[in-house]
Design a protein around this motif. Structure first.
Motif, PDB file in Angstrom:
ATOM      1  N   ARG A   1       4.763 -15.120  23.789  1.00 39.83           N
ATOM      2  CA  ARG A   1       4.283 -15.308  22.423  1.00 39.83           C
ATOM      3  C   ARG A   1       2.765 -15.239  22.390  1.00 39.83           C
ATOM      4  N   GLY A   2       2.252 -14.849  21.216  1.00 46.59           N
ATOM      5  CA  GLY A   2       0.816 -14.922  20.986  1.00 46.59           C
ATOM      6  C   GLY A   2       0.038 -13.653  21.225  1.00 46.59           C
ATOM      7  N   TYR A   3       0.680 -12.606  21.675  1.00 45.48           N
ATOM      8  CA  TYR A   3      -0.088 -11.394  21.980  1.00 45.48           C
ATOM      9  C   TYR A   3      -0.375 -10.584  20.725  1.00 45.48           C
ATOM     10  N   ALA A   4      -1.527  -9.949  20.734  1.00 51.90           N
ATOM     11  CA  ALA A   4      -1.883  -9.006  19.675  1.00 51.90           C
ATOM     12  C   ALA A   4      -1.404  -7.610  20.081  1.00 51.90           C
ATOM     13  N   MET A   5      -1.297  -6.750  19.092  1.00 55.18           N
ATOM     14  CA  MET A   5      -0.889  -5.372  19.367  1.00 55.18           C
ATOM     15  C   MET A   5      -1.798  -4.423  18.609  1.00 55.18           C
ATOM     16  N   GLY A   6      -1.970  -3.251  19.157  1.00 50.34           N
ATOM     17  CA  GLY A   6      -2.862  -2.295  18.520  1.00 50.34           C
ATOM     18  C   GLY A   6      -2.371  -0.874  18.651  1.00 50.34           C
ATOM     19  N   TRP A   7      -2.904  -0.030  17.798  1.00 54.27           N
ATOM     20  CA  TRP A   7      -2.671   1.421  17.856  1.00 54.27           C
ATOM     21  C   TRP A   7      -4.001   2.115  18.126  1.00 54.27           C
ATOM     22  N   PHE A   8      -3.956   3.057  19.039  1.00 56.93           N
ATOM     23  CA  PHE A   8      -5.092   3.917  19.327  1.00 56.93           C
ATOM     24  C   PHE A   8      -4.600   5.358  19.256  1.00 56.93           C
ATOM     25  N   ARG A   9      -5.521   6.299  19.172  1.00 52.77           N
ATOM     26  CA  ARG A   9      -5.136   7.701  19.176  1.00 52.77           C
ATOM     27  C   ARG A   9      -6.155   8.517  19.954  1.00 52.77           C
ATOM     28  N   GLN A  10      -5.675   9.629  20.473  1.00 54.20           N
ATOM     29  CA  GLN A  10      -6.544  10.510  21.238  1.00 54.20           C
ATOM     30  C   GLN A  10      -6.230  11.957  20.897  1.00 54.20           C
ATOM     31  N   ALA A  11      -7.223  12.635  20.353  1.00 56.07           N
ATOM     32  CA  ALA A  11      -7.105  14.050  20.042  1.00 56.07           C
ATOM     33  C   ALA A  11      -7.597  14.852  21.243  1.00 56.07           C
ATOM     34  N   PRO A  12      -7.180  16.103  21.377  1.00 53.26           N
ATOM     35  CA  PRO A  12      -7.618  16.922  22.520  1.00 53.26           C
ATOM     36  C   PRO A  12      -9.137  16.989  22.612  1.00 53.26           C
TER      37      PRO A  12
ATOM     38  N   LYS B   1      -3.776  13.655   7.160  1.00 46.93           N
ATOM     39  CA  LYS B   1      -4.737  14.751   7.159  1.00 46.93           C
ATOM     40  C   LYS B   1      -4.673  15.471   8.500  1.00 46.93           C
ATOM     41  N   PRO B   2      -5.077  16.734   8.544  1.00 45.39           N
ATOM     42  CA  PRO B   2      -5.081  17.442   9.837  1.00 45.39           C
ATOM     43  C   PRO B   2      -5.896  16.711  10.903  1.00 45.39           C
ATOM     44  N   GLU B   3      -6.945  16.017  10.501  1.00 44.70           N
ATOM     45  CA  GLU B   3      -7.765  15.286  11.481  1.00 44.70           C
ATOM     46  C   GLU B   3      -7.074  14.051  12.040  1.00 44.70           C
ATOM     47  N   ASP B   4      -5.913  13.697  11.517  1.00 38.16           N
ATOM     48  CA  ASP B   4      -5.119  12.614  12.101  1.00 38.16           C
ATOM     49  C   ASP B   4      -4.283  13.099  13.288  1.00 38.16           C
ATOM     50  N   THR B   5      -4.282  14.394  13.530  1.00 41.11           N
ATOM     51  CA  THR B   5      -3.524  14.952  14.649  1.00 41.11           C
ATOM     52  C   THR B   5      -4.036  14.375  15.971  1.00 41.11           C
ATOM     53  N   ALA B   6      -3.125  13.796  16.738  1.00 39.42           N
ATOM     54  CA  ALA B   6      -3.483  13.153  18.000  1.00 39.42           C
ATOM     55  C   ALA B   6      -2.228  12.610  18.661  1.00 39.42           C
ATOM     56  N   VAL B   7      -2.389  12.177  19.890  1.00 36.97           N
ATOM     57  CA  VAL B   7      -1.363  11.357  20.526  1.00 36.97           C
ATOM     58  C   VAL B   7      -1.676   9.905  20.173  1.00 36.97           C
ATOM     59  N   TYR B   8      -0.682   9.213  19.675  1.00 35.83           N
ATOM     60  CA  TYR B   8      -0.852   7.823  19.251  1.00 35.83           C
ATOM     61  C   TYR B   8      -0.251   6.896  20.304  1.00 35.83           C
ATOM     62  N   TYR B   9      -1.053   5.914  20.714  1.00 34.62           N
ATOM     63  CA  TYR B   9      -0.659   4.963  21.737  1.00 34.62           C
ATOM     64  C   TYR B   9      -0.608   3.558  21.169  1.00 34.62           C
ATOM     65  N   CYS B  10       0.367   2.787  21.602  1.00 38.77           N
ATOM     66  CA  CYS B  10       0.345   1.380  21.261  1.00 38.77           C
ATOM     67  C   CYS B  10      -0.078   0.584  22.494  1.00 38.77           C
ATOM     68  N   ALA B  11      -0.601  -0.599  22.240  1.00 35.10           N
ATOM     69  CA  ALA B  11      -1.136  -1.424  23.317  1.00 35.10           C
ATOM     70  C   ALA B  11      -0.956  -2.891  22.978  1.00 35.10           C
ATOM     71  N   VAL B  12      -0.928  -3.706  24.029  1.00 32.22           N
ATOM     72  CA  VAL B  12      -0.780  -5.153  23.900  1.00 32.22           C
ATOM     73  C   VAL B  12      -1.976  -5.833  24.554  1.00 32.22           C
ATOM     74  N   GLY B  13      -2.502  -6.854  23.882  1.00 37.61           N
ATOM     75  CA  GLY B  13      -3.633  -7.591  24.436  1.00 37.61           C
ATOM     76  C   GLY B  13      -3.681  -9.004  23.890  1.00 37.61           C
TER      77      GLY B  13
END
Length: 122
Positions: free
Chosen positions: A30-41, A87-99
């Motif tokens: 319990r208590g962990y935060a979660m996030g989304w990150f993205r990486q375009a080429p 938008k086209p600029e949202d194109t990326a690989v999307y990663y989730c993370a826990v911290g």
């Protein structure tokens, strides 16, 4: 160890919507935060949005404010990212993370998923 699996990515036209999911398993205390990150080429991995354990604290990048909504369901160990007006600029690989806390800094996240591709065509 915590395992994270993202899903929901795909190909969508500009103006469309997608909903990403991230399921956590393993030692999910319990208590962990979660996030989304993205990486375009050719670009650095960048912060998209994050949410606290209770959902009471959220943060999102200026580039997605008003379009993306982050949420979570702790009963299902799942986090979501509702992406609207893509938008086209949202194109990326999307990663989730826990911290431990809501943060824009990827170095503060302990576990990462493998990513899901989002492609927005113009």
């Amino acid at each position: 160890q915590v395992q994270l699996v993202e899903s929901g990515g795909g190909l969508v036209q500009a103006g469309g919507s997608l909903r990403l999911s991230c399921v956590a398993s393993g030692r999910t205390n319990r208590g962990y935060a979660m996030g989304w990150f993205r990486q375009a080429p050719g670009k650095e991995r960048e912060f998209v949005a994050a949410i606290s354990w209770s959902g009471g604290v959220t943060d999102s990048a200026d580039s997605v404010k008003g379009r993306f909504i982050i949420s979570r369901d702790n009963a299902k160990n799942t986090m979501y990212l509702q992406m609207n007006s893509l938008k086209p600029e949202d194109t990326a690989v999307y990663y989730c993370a826990v911290g431990p806390i809501v943060s824009r800094h990827r170095g503060l996240y302990d576990y990462w998923g493998q990513g899901t591709q989002v492609t927005v065509s113009s």
